[in-house]
Design an enzyme around this catalytic site. Sequence first.
Site, PDB file in Angstrom:
ATOM      1  N   ASP A 215       0.845  -1.198   0.000  1.00  0.00           N
ATOM      2  CA  ASP A 215       0.000   0.000   0.000  1.00  0.00           C
ATOM      3  C   ASP A 215       0.879   1.246   0.000  1.00  0.00           C
ATOM      4  O   ASP A 215       1.726   1.416   0.887  1.00  0.00           O
ATOM      5  CB  ASP A 215      -0.897  -0.043   1.249  1.00  0.00           C
ATOM      6  CG  ASP A 215      -1.704   1.238   1.406  1.00  0.00           C
ATOM      7  OD1 ASP A 215      -1.934   1.920   0.386  1.00  0.00           O
ATOM      8  OD2 ASP A 215      -2.109   1.545   2.551  1.00  0.00           O
TER       9      ASP A 215
ATOM     10  N   ASN B  74      -0.447   4.564  -0.209  1.00  0.00           N
ATOM     11  CA  ASN B  74      -1.062   5.826   0.233  1.00  0.00           C
ATOM     12  C   ASN B  74      -1.714   5.750   1.613  1.00  0.00           C
ATOM     13  O   ASN B  74      -2.469   6.644   1.989  1.00  0.00           O
ATOM     14  CB  ASN B  74      -2.073   6.318  -0.813  1.00  0.00           C
ATOM     15  CG  ASN B  74      -3.203   5.308  -1.010  1.00  0.00           C
ATOM     16  OD1 ASN B  74      -3.222   4.272  -0.340  1.00  0.00           O
ATOM     17  ND2 ASN B  74      -4.109   5.599  -1.911  1.00  0.00           N
TER      18      ASN B  74
ATOM     19  N   ASP C  34      -4.106   3.929   2.804  1.00  0.00           N
ATOM     20  CA  ASP C  34      -5.546   3.639   2.989  1.00  0.00           C
ATOM     21  C   ASP C  34      -5.779   2.181   3.391  1.00  0.00           C
ATOM     22  O   ASP C  34      -6.916   1.725   3.481  1.00  0.00           O
ATOM     23  CB  ASP C  34      -6.361   4.013   1.741  1.00  0.00           C
ATOM     24  CG  ASP C  34      -6.036   3.117   0.548  1.00  0.00           C
ATOM     25  OD1 ASP C  34      -5.144   2.251   0.657  1.00  0.00           O
ATOM     26  OD2 ASP C  34      -6.690   3.270  -0.505  1.00  0.00           O
TER      27      ASP C  34
ATOM     28  N   ASP D 212      -1.859  -1.188  -3.677  1.00  0.00           N
ATOM     29  CA  ASP D 212      -2.215  -0.442  -4.888  1.00  0.00           C
ATOM     30  C   ASP D 212      -1.096  -0.485  -5.914  1.00  0.00           C
ATOM     31  O   ASP D 212      -0.019  -1.040  -5.661  1.00  0.00           O
ATOM     32  CB  ASP D 212      -2.578   1.015  -4.524  1.00  0.00           C
ATOM     33  CG  ASP D 212      -1.524   1.652  -3.634  1.00  0.00           C
ATOM     34  OD1 ASP D 212      -0.320   1.397  -3.867  1.00  0.00           O
ATOM     35  OD2 ASP D 212      -1.882   2.389  -2.696  1.00  0.00           O
TER      36      ASP D 212
ATOM     37  N   ASP E 286      -9.149 -16.655 -16.746  1.00  0.00           N
ATOM     38  CA  ASP E 286      -9.899 -17.209 -15.619  1.00  0.00           C
ATOM     39  C   ASP E 286     -10.968 -18.210 -16.085  1.00  0.00           C
ATOM     40  O   ASP E 286     -11.741 -17.904 -16.998  1.00  0.00           O
ATOM     41  CB  ASP E 286     -10.584 -16.037 -14.898  1.00  0.00           C
ATOM     42  CG  ASP E 286     -11.226 -16.452 -13.597  1.00  0.00           C
ATOM     43  OD1 ASP E 286     -10.488 -16.846 -12.683  1.00  0.00           O
ATOM     44  OD2 ASP E 286     -12.466 -16.396 -13.502  1.00  0.00           O
TER      45      ASP E 286
ATOM     46  N   ASP F  30      -5.919 -18.876  -4.611  1.00  0.00           N
ATOM     47  CA  ASP F  30      -7.056 -19.775  -4.383  1.00  0.00           C
ATOM     48  C   ASP F  30      -6.749 -20.906  -3.407  1.00  0.00           C
ATOM     49  O   ASP F  30      -7.610 -21.771  -3.184  1.00  0.00           O
ATOM     50  CB  ASP F  30      -7.506 -20.399  -5.716  1.00  0.00           C
ATOM     51  CG  ASP F  30      -8.245 -19.400  -6.586  1.00  0.00           C
ATOM     52  OD1 ASP F  30      -8.793 -18.420  -6.044  1.00  0.00           O
ATOM     53  OD2 ASP F  30      -8.271 -19.600  -7.815  1.00  0.00           O
TER      54      ASP F  30
HETATM   55  C1  NOJ Z   1     -10.934 -18.678 -10.510  1.00  0.00           C
HETATM   56  C2  NOJ Z   1     -10.199 -17.640  -9.730  1.00  0.00           C
HETATM   57  O1  NOJ Z   1      -8.861 -18.020  -9.580  1.00  0.00           O
HETATM   58  C3  NOJ Z   1     -10.914 -17.492  -8.424  1.00  0.00           C
HETATM   59  O2  NOJ Z   1     -10.213 -16.683  -7.523  1.00  0.00           O
HETATM   60  C4  NOJ Z   1     -12.288 -16.942  -8.692  1.00  0.00           C
HETATM   61  O3  NOJ Z   1     -13.006 -16.879  -7.505  1.00  0.00           O
HETATM   62  C5  NOJ Z   1     -13.036 -17.812  -9.694  1.00  0.00           C
HETATM   63  N1  NOJ Z   1     -12.229 -18.184 -10.814  1.00  0.00           N
HETATM   64  C6  NOJ Z   1     -14.232 -17.088 -10.233  1.00  0.00           C
HETATM   65  O4  NOJ Z   1     -13.804 -16.061 -11.093  1.00  0.00           O
END
Ligand code: NOJ
Length: 557
Positions: free
Chosen positions: A24, A26, A28, A32, A202, A330
């Site tokens: 970060d 700034n 907050d 960023d 994604d 994830d």
């Molecule tokens: C896979 C992404 O890596 C994950 O973080 C996300 O929640 C889902 N796709 C939905 O976009």
Amino acid sequence: MADIKKTWYKEMCVYQIWTRSFCDSNGDGIGDLPGVYSKLDYLKELGVDGIWFSPIYPTPNADYGYDISDYRNINPEFGTLDDFKKILEGAHERGMRVFMDLVVNHTSDEHEWFKESAKSVDNPYHDYYIWRKGKGNRPPNNWLSTFEGGAWEYNPDIDEYYLHVFAKKQPDLNMDNPKVRQEVKDIMRYWLDMGVDGFREDVITFISKREGLPDGIPLPVATGVEHYKHGPHLEEYLDEFKRDVYDHYDCFTVGEGPMSDIKMAKDFVTEGPNQKLNMMISFEHMNANCFMVDWVKTPFNLIKLKSTLSKWQYGLYGKGWNCLYIENHDHARIIERYGNINYRVESGKMLAAMYFLLCGTPFIYQGQEIGMTNILLDKLSDCKDVMTFNNWRIFKKLGYSEKRFLKLAKDVSRENSRTPVQWSEAENAGFTTGKPWFNINPNYKEINVEDDLKNPDSILNFYKKLIKLRKENEVLIYGKYKEYDHLNPFLYTYERVLGNDRVLVVCSFKEGSVRFKAPKGYDLSKGELVLSNYSDNKIVNNGFVTKPYEVRVYMFK
Ligand code: NOJ
């Protein structure tokens, strides 16, 4: 050796930034882009060749950026387009590439397209999404979302339901609509023309849904997934993106393929006229301590891990290219999954070498390079992730108390990888001068970048050596892989061979000791020990007795 085409994306090492928790600038409390800019030299020093930004577009943050409300701008919490352009330039000047996250299976429900589409069934944007009439009082089919209950949300104004295979604030785009594909291609070009070097795509394998949207086989979550995990038009759409966009740029694509298997990967990444993606993000090797999903924990099983890694190594060698990773936003931190927190440094280094020296492009997730660990959150209200809340609903029904649930979340949730990066011993780990948006792991005084930079034996300095070693030795990039001693439940031994160069990698996953004996044809005394995580590296009878989580890498020329 198989004839492997040499290209830049095979030789690079990528660093993933989840901006909100990176740095970060700034005060907050939210990471960023100027914060990222201030760390470009750090990344260059580490040796990485590319940065992948998890989504940095405007978003209402239902899924921290994986719900995009404007594809052509920057999340104002992170900065401006000019801040981004400055990073692009700064990265390029330092010889690093920049990759964006392309999230086009769904948008945010706050995206203009969706707002329009929900206005009426005749709206020109209506068909941008998957709207259907219900069956009486019920949704159009039995599909469940991966994140929260049913996969359909009813809109009483137009008396239709829209599909969302993730959160209800993430409506799925209708990729069968050529106008949507045109929009997607325009978005790709917009960023590529700005100078971006490629995309991490994604859940790209989910973009085509089976015609008629038939009911799915009932599951606790994601019912219906068999109808879109590799839908009927997926390959056609990927071919179209490649033909119309990617083929016209020197860029690279890595597609996320949840539930993808090696057969699918081969179909998608095999080089030649039918190649659809440069690499695929598979989840299979992340299942060595869980059943299908991270939340269903099982004891760590090394043979399962080795089987999966070997399957992908053998399967793609000479055909396509592997994407190598052990952490991202994830998953929980790897040391707590496949390593041992009591041997944090040793197991962190062993795991690093274990995946990094396989054949493929290695990705490092922020904080992984200093061996960041999981976090125990005190109360549910400290949690931030939509998936945690969804799992709470499920586990509550199974009789879990909040306390027991949070203990489980400490091992498996995505919260663990989203705590702010620990830069120093300073207040708030040097991440921010303000109030951090999310809890900082209290262990930041022991685990932080500043200390690791100073300590020659740190995990961070091990990563630096590893990156350099890979860069300086083609055998570690293009060499052929072979696994030894597959049934050994504690040791993972493999070789990489290119011409006359051979490398032997020996990784112990055991706290106690195991006797390692060099495979036939190897004389350890003739090799050069190029990497290890202990200072005592005696060889006894062409082998050694391993120390906890020991790794040794021998090179033979
Ligand atoms: C896979 C992404 O890596 C994950 O973080 C996300 O929640 C889902 N796709 C939905 O976009």
